[in-house]
Scaffold this motif. Structure first.
Motif, PDB file in Angstrom:
ATOM      1  N   LYS A 327       0.836  -1.204   0.000  1.00 51.29           N
ATOM      2  CA  LYS A 327       0.000   0.000   0.000  1.00 51.29           C
ATOM      3  C   LYS A 327       0.872   1.256   0.000  1.00 51.29           C
ATOM      4  O   LYS A 327       0.520   2.268  -0.618  1.00 51.29           O
ATOM      5  CB  LYS A 327      -0.965  -0.017   1.190  1.00 51.29           C
ATOM      6  N   ASP A 330       1.932   1.572  -3.508  1.00 50.40           N
ATOM      7  CA  ASP A 330       0.826   2.106  -4.298  1.00 50.40           C
ATOM      8  C   ASP A 330       0.731   3.627  -4.131  1.00 50.40           C
ATOM      9  O   ASP A 330       0.570   4.369  -5.108  1.00 50.40           O
ATOM     10  CB  ASP A 330      -0.478   1.436  -3.846  1.00 50.40           C
ATOM     11  N   TYR A 346      -0.773  -2.463  -8.123  1.00 48.13           N
ATOM     12  CA  TYR A 346      -2.124  -3.040  -8.182  1.00 48.13           C
ATOM     13  C   TYR A 346      -2.066  -4.558  -8.356  1.00 48.13           C
ATOM     14  O   TYR A 346      -2.797  -5.308  -7.688  1.00 48.13           O
ATOM     15  CB  TYR A 346      -2.914  -2.422  -9.337  1.00 48.13           C
ATOM     16  N   LEU A 349      -0.807  -6.187  -5.115  1.00 49.49           N
ATOM     17  CA  LEU A 349      -1.848  -6.181  -4.076  1.00 49.49           C
ATOM     18  C   LEU A 349      -2.910  -7.237  -4.377  1.00 49.49           C
ATOM     19  O   LEU A 349      -3.372  -7.951  -3.467  1.00 49.49           O
ATOM     20  CB  LEU A 349      -2.491  -4.794  -3.985  1.00 49.49           C
ATOM     21  N   GLY A 350      -3.279  -7.351  -5.645  1.00 49.07           N
ATOM     22  CA  GLY A 350      -4.230  -8.410  -6.008  1.00 49.07           C
ATOM     23  C   GLY A 350      -3.690  -9.789  -5.698  1.00 49.07           C
ATOM     24  O   GLY A 350      -4.397 -10.636  -5.130  1.00 49.07           O
ATOM     25  N   LYS A 361     -11.357  -8.450  -2.467  1.00 49.12           N
ATOM     26  CA  LYS A 361     -10.372  -7.362  -2.501  1.00 49.12           C
ATOM     27  C   LYS A 361      -9.414  -7.551  -3.689  1.00 49.12           C
ATOM     28  O   LYS A 361      -9.025  -6.586  -4.343  1.00 49.12           O
ATOM     29  CB  LYS A 361      -9.584  -7.320  -1.194  1.00 49.12           C
ATOM     30  N   THR A 364     -10.935  -6.291  -6.771  1.00 46.26           N
ATOM     31  CA  THR A 364     -10.943  -4.828  -6.794  1.00 46.26           C
ATOM     32  C   THR A 364      -9.634  -4.278  -7.339  1.00 46.26           C
ATOM     33  O   THR A 364      -9.610  -3.392  -8.215  1.00 46.26           O
ATOM     34  CB  THR A 364     -11.179  -4.284  -5.383  1.00 46.26           C
ATOM     35  N   TYR A 365      -8.499  -4.798  -6.840  1.00 49.58           N
ATOM     36  CA  TYR A 365      -7.192  -4.289  -7.290  1.00 49.58           C
ATOM     37  C   TYR A 365      -6.859  -4.765  -8.703  1.00 49.58           C
ATOM     38  O   TYR A 365      -6.232  -4.036  -9.474  1.00 49.58           O
ATOM     39  CB  TYR A 365      -6.097  -4.682  -6.299  1.00 49.58           C
ATOM     40  N   TYR A 366      -7.294  -5.961  -9.039  1.00 44.97           N
ATOM     41  CA  TYR A 366      -7.084  -6.413 -10.413  1.00 44.97           C
ATOM     42  C   TYR A 366      -7.892  -5.543 -11.384  1.00 44.97           C
ATOM     43  O   TYR A 366      -7.455  -5.290 -12.517  1.00 44.97           O
ATOM     44  CB  TYR A 366      -7.493  -7.879 -10.572  1.00 44.97           C
ATOM     45  N   LYS A 368      -8.516  -2.356 -10.917  1.00 45.96           N
ATOM     46  CA  LYS A 368      -7.725  -1.121 -11.048  1.00 45.96           C
ATOM     47  C   LYS A 368      -6.555  -1.348 -12.014  1.00 45.96           C
ATOM     48  O   LYS A 368      -6.225  -0.477 -12.827  1.00 45.96           O
ATOM     49  CB  LYS A 368      -7.186  -0.689  -9.686  1.00 45.96           C
ATOM     50  N   TYR A 369      -5.951  -2.493 -11.866  1.00 49.83           N
ATOM     51  CA  TYR A 369      -4.838  -2.884 -12.751  1.00 49.83           C
ATOM     52  C   TYR A 369      -5.308  -2.883 -14.207  1.00 49.83           C
ATOM     53  O   TYR A 369      -4.656  -2.320 -15.096  1.00 49.83           O
ATOM     54  CB  TYR A 369      -4.372  -4.270 -12.304  1.00 49.83           C
ATOM     55  N   THR A 437     -14.361  -1.286  -2.099  1.00 47.92           N
ATOM     56  CA  THR A 437     -13.618  -0.131  -2.601  1.00 47.92           C
ATOM     57  C   THR A 437     -13.903   1.104  -1.763  1.00 47.92           C
ATOM     58  O   THR A 437     -13.004   1.889  -1.442  1.00 47.92           O
ATOM     59  CB  THR A 437     -13.986   0.145  -4.067  1.00 47.92           C
TER      60      THR A 437
END
Length: 440
Positions: A327, A330, A346, A349-350, A361, A364-366, A368-369, A437
């Protein structure tokens, strides 16, 4: 002629006789071309003959004037190959002739011949007259002249002769300069072992002389020498030896306040300990790296340190610490607005949340990726494909969690709804993802 009056010529010849023959080059053109080639060849031969005659005359003049050593050195320098490779003995006296090993000229022009003859004469005259400084300066001129002509191995030998002259004269200042020059030229030709040895001697002599300027200069050169030697052992697979030289590099970098090299050394030490499976020690070096980069106000370095710390903590089975540093990574990537850093943050984190079975979760990060990669268009097609697959895996895992929960709880109504309307689960997953999110 064969039976029936048919020609006995081969088919290819008969066929060519039926077509048009290729036009021949006019005789005058061929004669002119041959004349040009002959003239060029004659010029080349004459030039070589001229160079040979000039070399022979210089050799005769040196012998006639009694410069025997200069004659030997000049002869081999102008008849050697591979940068004037030659053999030396460590116990030879300052005036000993060089003993070259190869036989194709590397000094070939009149300017080269003039340069060598003048300086070899001056060097030998200086030795005869007991003028150590004069002989030394002449050797330095020869060594640097060889460097300018890219004859690095010949340059090394002349610097070695400089050192022997300085030792013979018992001149600490000249010995210090010789070790510095030998370390520098050894680094230039990739001789990491001798570069390290000569820079170490340079530092020792600078410390004895209590010269702060020379000490700092030696430290700067040693940082690079130790790093190169460590990388050499790393490439050879000798990680333990690499660690020992990275530690030396770190100590010297601290001594001369070279914070950039200090950070790099900490990072390389962390990587080396990771290779040995010593992630706990790696964490300490990565933390030092992070602090150095913070002091340098280098966000990219901070990001690299956070990424490395997350990886090390993951290997130590400490997902919370891994998540914390990711984080941080990030956040730093966002400040830098660096596409590659943000993608890595991202994605990592995924991956971390997948390992923690926090598939919602992770999705969510994937996502964003994926969105970030998509914003780059066709240039990021490979990243887009990878992100799309990652999202599918995370959502698939989440669907399975929901399905298993329904089976475990014997929720027949939910199972019927899932069978009839699978979109209900998909809608719930998306709703959960939005909620997750909002909480971040």
């Amino acid at each position: 002629m064969a039976e029936g009056g048919r020609s006995t010529r081969p088919d290819s010849v008969a066929a060519s006789s039926r077509g048009k023959l290729p036009a021949l080059e006019p005789t005058s053109t061929r004669v002119q071309s041959a004349s040009t080639n002959a003239a060029a060849l004659a010029t080349t031969v004459a030039k070589k003959d001229g160079e040979t005659a000039e070399k022979q005359q210089i050799c005769l003049d040196l012998l006639k004037d009694g410069y025997v050593q200069s004659f030997v050195d000049f002869f081999y320098l102008t008849h050697s190959t591979d940068g004037a490779v030659f053999v030396t003995e460590s116990n030879t006296s300052p005036g000993d002739s060089v003993n070259f090993a190869s036989r194709t000229a590397t000094f070939t022009t009149s300017t080269d011949f003039e340069f060598l003859e003048k300086n070899l004469r001056d060097f030998e005259a200086g030795l005869r007259g007991g003028e150590a400084n004069w002989a030394y300066e002449t050797l330095v001129t020869l060594a640097r002249g060889c460097e300018e002509r890219k004859q690095f191995k010949a340059s090394v030998i002349f610097y070695q002769k400089c050192l022997r002259v300085a030792q013979h004269a018992n001149n600490p200042e000249l010995m210090l300069a010789s070790n510095r020059d030998l370390g520098r030229i050894s680094s230039q030709i990739g001789d990491v072992e001798n570069a390290t040895l000569f820079h170490e001697k340079h530092l020792q002599m600078a410390q004895v002389a209590q010269s702060e300027e020379d000490q700092h200069q030696a430290y700067v050169h040693l940082v690079q020498a130790y790093e190169n030697y460590a990388l050499y052992f790393e490439e050879k697979g000798d990680v333990s030896k690499a660690i020992s030289y990275f530690k030396k590099c770190l100590d010297v970098a601290k001594a001369c306040s070279d914070h950039e090299s200090e950070g790099k050394a900490n990072y390389r030490l962390g990587l080396a300990h990771e290779l040995l499976g010593k992630s706990r020690q790696a964490v300490q070096y990565y933390k030092e790296y992070l602090e150095v980069e913070k002091s340098r106000q280098n966000p990219r370095g901070e990001g690299a340190a956070c990424s490395a710390l997350s990886r090390a903590f993951t290997k130590l089975d400490d997902p919370k610490s891994a998540e914390y540093y990711l984080k941080q990574y990030d956040y730093i990537a966002g400040k830098c607005d660096d596409f590659e850093m943000r993608c890595e943050a991202y994605r990592s984190l995924g991956d971390t949340y997948i390992k923690q079975n926090s598939n919602n979760k992770a999705a969510t990060y994937y996502q964003k990726y994926f969105d970030l990669a998509k914003s780059q268009g066709a240039s990021a097609s490979a990243v887009i494909d990878h992100a799309r697959v990652a999202i599918g895996i995370a959502k698939g895992n989440h669907y399975m969690e929901r399905l298993f929960a329904m089976v475990r709880d014997n929720d027949v109504a939910a199972l019927r709804a899932w069978r009839a309307h699978k979109s209900d689960i998909s809608t719930q997953v998306e709703r959960d993802a939005r909620d997750s999110t909002a909480q971040m």
